[in-house]
Design a protein around this motif. Structure first.
Motif, PDB file in Angstrom:
ATOM      1  N   ARG A  71       6.864   0.207 -10.095  1.00 50.25           N
ATOM      2  CA  ARG A  71       6.605   0.969  -8.876  1.00 50.25           C
ATOM      3  C   ARG A  71       7.911   1.290  -8.156  1.00 50.25           C
ATOM      4  NH1 ARG A  71       4.841  -2.308  -5.317  1.00 50.25           N
ATOM      5  NH2 ARG A  71       5.971  -3.896  -6.459  1.00 50.25           N
ATOM      6  N   MET A  72       8.971   0.539  -8.493  1.00 46.04           N
ATOM      7  CA  MET A  72      10.237   0.648  -7.780  1.00 46.04           C
ATOM      8  C   MET A  72      11.225   1.598  -8.454  1.00 46.04           C
ATOM      9  SD  MET A  72      10.197  -1.358  -5.039  1.00 46.04           S
ATOM     10  CE  MET A  72       8.600  -0.590  -4.790  1.00 46.04           C
ATOM     11  N   GLU A  85       0.833  -1.206   0.000  1.00 44.44           N
ATOM     12  CA  GLU A  85       0.000   0.000   0.000  1.00 44.44           C
ATOM     13  C   GLU A  85       0.868   1.257   0.000  1.00 44.44           C
ATOM     14  OE1 GLU A  85      -2.548  -0.265   3.366  1.00 44.44           O
ATOM     15  OE2 GLU A  85      -3.766  -1.914   2.546  1.00 44.44           O
ATOM     16  N   VAL A  86       1.934   1.246   0.783  1.00 43.45           N
ATOM     17  CA  VAL A  86       2.833   2.400   0.852  1.00 43.45           C
ATOM     18  C   VAL A  86       3.580   2.569  -0.468  1.00 43.45           C
ATOM     19  CG1 VAL A  86       4.791   3.436   2.060  1.00 43.45           C
ATOM     20  CG2 VAL A  86       3.086   2.133   3.348  1.00 43.45           C
ATOM     21  N   SER A  87       4.108   1.457  -0.991  1.00 47.39           N
ATOM     22  CA  SER A  87       4.848   1.513  -2.257  1.00 47.39           C
ATOM     23  C   SER A  87       3.967   2.044  -3.379  1.00 47.39           C
ATOM     24  CB  SER A  87       5.374   0.117  -2.621  1.00 47.39           C
ATOM     25  OG  SER A  87       6.273  -0.359  -1.644  1.00 47.39           O
ATOM     26  N   LEU A 137      10.140  14.992  -3.457  1.00 38.02           N
ATOM     27  CA  LEU A 137      10.518  14.843  -4.863  1.00 38.02           C
ATOM     28  C   LEU A 137       9.379  15.317  -5.766  1.00 38.02           C
ATOM     29  CD1 LEU A 137      12.321  13.973  -7.160  1.00 38.02           C
ATOM     30  CD2 LEU A 137      11.571  11.598  -6.793  1.00 38.02           C
ATOM     31  N   ALA A 138       8.150  14.975  -5.416  1.00 31.16           N
ATOM     32  CA  ALA A 138       7.004  15.426  -6.211  1.00 31.16           C
ATOM     33  C   ALA A 138       6.928  16.946  -6.244  1.00 31.16           C
ATOM     34  CB  ALA A 138       5.713  14.827  -5.653  1.00 31.16           C
ATOM     35  N   LYS A 167       3.326   5.896  -3.018  1.00 28.78           N
ATOM     36  CA  LYS A 167       4.468   6.706  -3.449  1.00 28.78           C
ATOM     37  C   LYS A 167       4.584   6.726  -4.971  1.00 28.78           C
ATOM     38  CE  LYS A 167       7.399   4.381  -0.977  1.00 28.78           C
ATOM     39  NZ  LYS A 167       8.739   3.924  -0.532  1.00 28.78           N
ATOM     40  N   ALA A 168       4.448   5.555  -5.595  1.00 22.41           N
ATOM     41  CA  ALA A 168       4.557   5.483  -7.057  1.00 22.41           C
ATOM     42  C   ALA A 168       3.447   6.283  -7.730  1.00 22.41           C
ATOM     43  CB  ALA A 168       4.515   4.026  -7.501  1.00 22.41           C
ATOM     44  N   LYS A 169       2.243   6.175  -7.214  1.00 21.46           N
ATOM     45  CA  LYS A 169       1.109   6.916  -7.789  1.00 21.46           C
ATOM     46  C   LYS A 169       1.345   8.416  -7.689  1.00 21.46           C
ATOM     47  CE  LYS A 169      -3.933   7.377  -7.423  1.00 21.46           C
ATOM     48  NZ  LYS A 169      -5.158   6.935  -6.692  1.00 21.46           N
ATOM     49  N   LEU A 170       1.890   8.872  -6.569  1.00 18.87           N
ATOM     50  CA  LEU A 170       2.182  10.289  -6.373  1.00 18.87           C
ATOM     51  C   LEU A 170       3.197  10.783  -7.406  1.00 18.87           C
ATOM     52  CD1 LEU A 170       2.204  12.944  -4.679  1.00 18.87           C
ATOM     53  CD2 LEU A 170       3.978  11.870  -3.267  1.00 18.87           C
TER      54      LEU A 170
END
Length: 445
Positions: free
Chosen positions: A379-380, A348-350, A434-435, A353-356
């Motif tokens: 995602r990584m 869920e966390v990974s 970063l975003a 972050k990837a979606k953001l």
């Protein structure tokens, strides 16, 4: 020197580790369990070392719901070492299955008078022909690492025995970045009469360099129907070096999962292999070294020999216990943090972050271009170009990122561009920073 809290590291590996684990490690290096002897100094044969191994295995088993019929091994050599180890082991299994079947068939044929001559000679002649004509290792080449794995297999057993069932570059103008439909894959045929088809089917679940990740387990690699011959079931080997313990995995669908620790699990120096016990003695039979040599097939180094490693509880040679301890600490913390969700909690966390990060990149198509196709975005490892790959603007992007403490964003030397590695130890706060920089840079271009 900036404090650690001001640096947000997105390097592809070795990757960041949780600060809390590093703080415990600094104490353990000096005096493990207040013994006055550092963790790097204790014997790998000691009770403490065995307990470290047991704890790491237990945490991994809990996180991934690893079934009881799988063995967990810790080795050295990294993912590249396992490129070779899987070939040695799976070819040996294939050869021995074929030898046993040939011996059974020819014993009956000689008894029935359908053929004559020394049984051992007849068996070898048939086996040699089958190795020459039928031995295949299937590779799904979707990026730089699966390409290297297929090249290593060709080096060890010869290119005619390596079937590149998928080369994603052929469908993408010579570049990696997509996974073509499974209907286009050219896997070695499996037949009811023929026993095992390919010795294995290999794929890299997440391509660190190219930012490509399999969205799910391939349908075409599912187990055969119930009425199929057992030996026809595909032996699926997955390299999960860069997405290990980042999402829920049905381990039972794989024959072998392996990965270097230096992305999500720990520091460089230890490699983890999860292998089905049915592929190890005493359940499985492996071809003897003398037979493999007669067949012009390689015999692997003993430090890559899974049966030897399993028999000795990963302690056949001097295992870097410190590295195993780090991995165990990382996984134990995840067990505690994720609770009943297990690895789904980390997923869920990974995913968040990837979606953001992808969402921010997609909002500025005039500035950023994500390299892989949307259907297979990792995602990584988030790979993208700035201003169409303009060298000066990408340098400016990296320089501006470093001023904000956003480090390790330069793409792999073979492909260039920008790569933000979103491993487990990269916090959500780091991803948000970063975003924000992606937003600010895009608006200032």
């Amino acid at each position: 020197m900036p404090p650690r809290s001001d640096v947000h590291y997105f390097g592809a590996g070795p990757a960041p580790l949780p600060t809390s684990v590093l703080e415990r490690a600094s104490q353990a290096l000096l005096s493990y369990k207040d013994s006055g002897v550092g963790l790097c100094e204790i014997s790998h044969r000691s009770g403490d070392a065995n307990q470290i191994l047991a704890d790491a295995k237990a945490a991994m088993t809990t996180l991934l719901d690893i079934p009881e019929d799988y063995e967990i091994l810790f080795l050295q050599g990294g993912g590249s070492g396992e490129f070779s180890a899987v070939v040695y082991h799976m070819v040996s299994l294939w050869v021995e299955k074929r030898r046993i079947r040939a011996q059974e068939d020819l014993t009956v044929a000689i008894a029935d008078g359908k053929t004559e001559g020394p049984l051992e000679q007849k068996v070898f002649q048939r086996l040699k022909q089958e190795v020459d004509e039928e031995l295949k290792l299937d590779y799904l080449v979707t990026g730089s690492w699966s390409l290297k794995a297929s090249q290593e297999a060709a080096r060890l057993v010869g290119a005619p025995h390596v079937n590149v069932a998928l080369d994603a570059r052929t469908e993408n103008d010579g570049q990696f970045g997509i996974i073509p439909p499974e209907s286009t894959w050219k896997l070695t045929a499996r037949t009811r009469e023929g026993g095992p088809g390919s010795a294995m089917v290999y794929f890299c679940d997440n391509e660190t360099v190219d930012g490509v990740e399999f969205p799910s387990f391939p349908e075409s690699l599912q187990a055969c129907p119930e009425d199929a011959v057992d030996d026809d079931a595909p032996m699926v080997i997955a390299d999960m070096s860069s997405n290990f313990i980042s999402r829920k995995v049905d381990v039972s669908k794989y024959s072998v999962i392996f990965g270097g620790a230096q992305k999500n699990v720990g520091n460089a120096g230890v490699t983890i292999v999860i292998v089905k016990k049915s592929l190890l003695p005493p359940t499985a039979n492996l071809a003897k070294p003398d037979l493999l040599r007669k067949l012009n097939l390689p015999v692997g180094p003993i430090v890559f020999d899974w049966p030897t490693i399993a028999k000795n509880n990963s302690l056949y040679n001097t295992l870097p216990i410190f590295d195993v301890w780090i991995a165990g600490q990382v996984m134990a913390d995840l067990v505690q943090t994720c609770g009943s969700k297990k690895i789904a909690g980390q997923q869920e966390v990974s995913d968040e972050k990837a979606k953001l990060l992808y969402g921010t990149l997609d909002r500025y198509p005039q500035v950023y271009r994500v390299v892989p196709h949307q259907s297979v975005r990792s995602r990584m490892n988030i790979c993208f170009r700035v201003a169409g790959g303009d060298e000066q603007k990408e340098k400016a992007f990296l320089a501006g990122a470093e001023k904000r403490g956003l480090m390790g964003l330069k793409g792999h030397r073979s492909v260039g561009g920008i790569r933000a590695s979103n491993y487990n130890a990269v916090t959500l706060d780091s991803a948000k920073l970063l975003a924000k920089y992606l937003e600010d840079f895009a608006q200032g271009v």
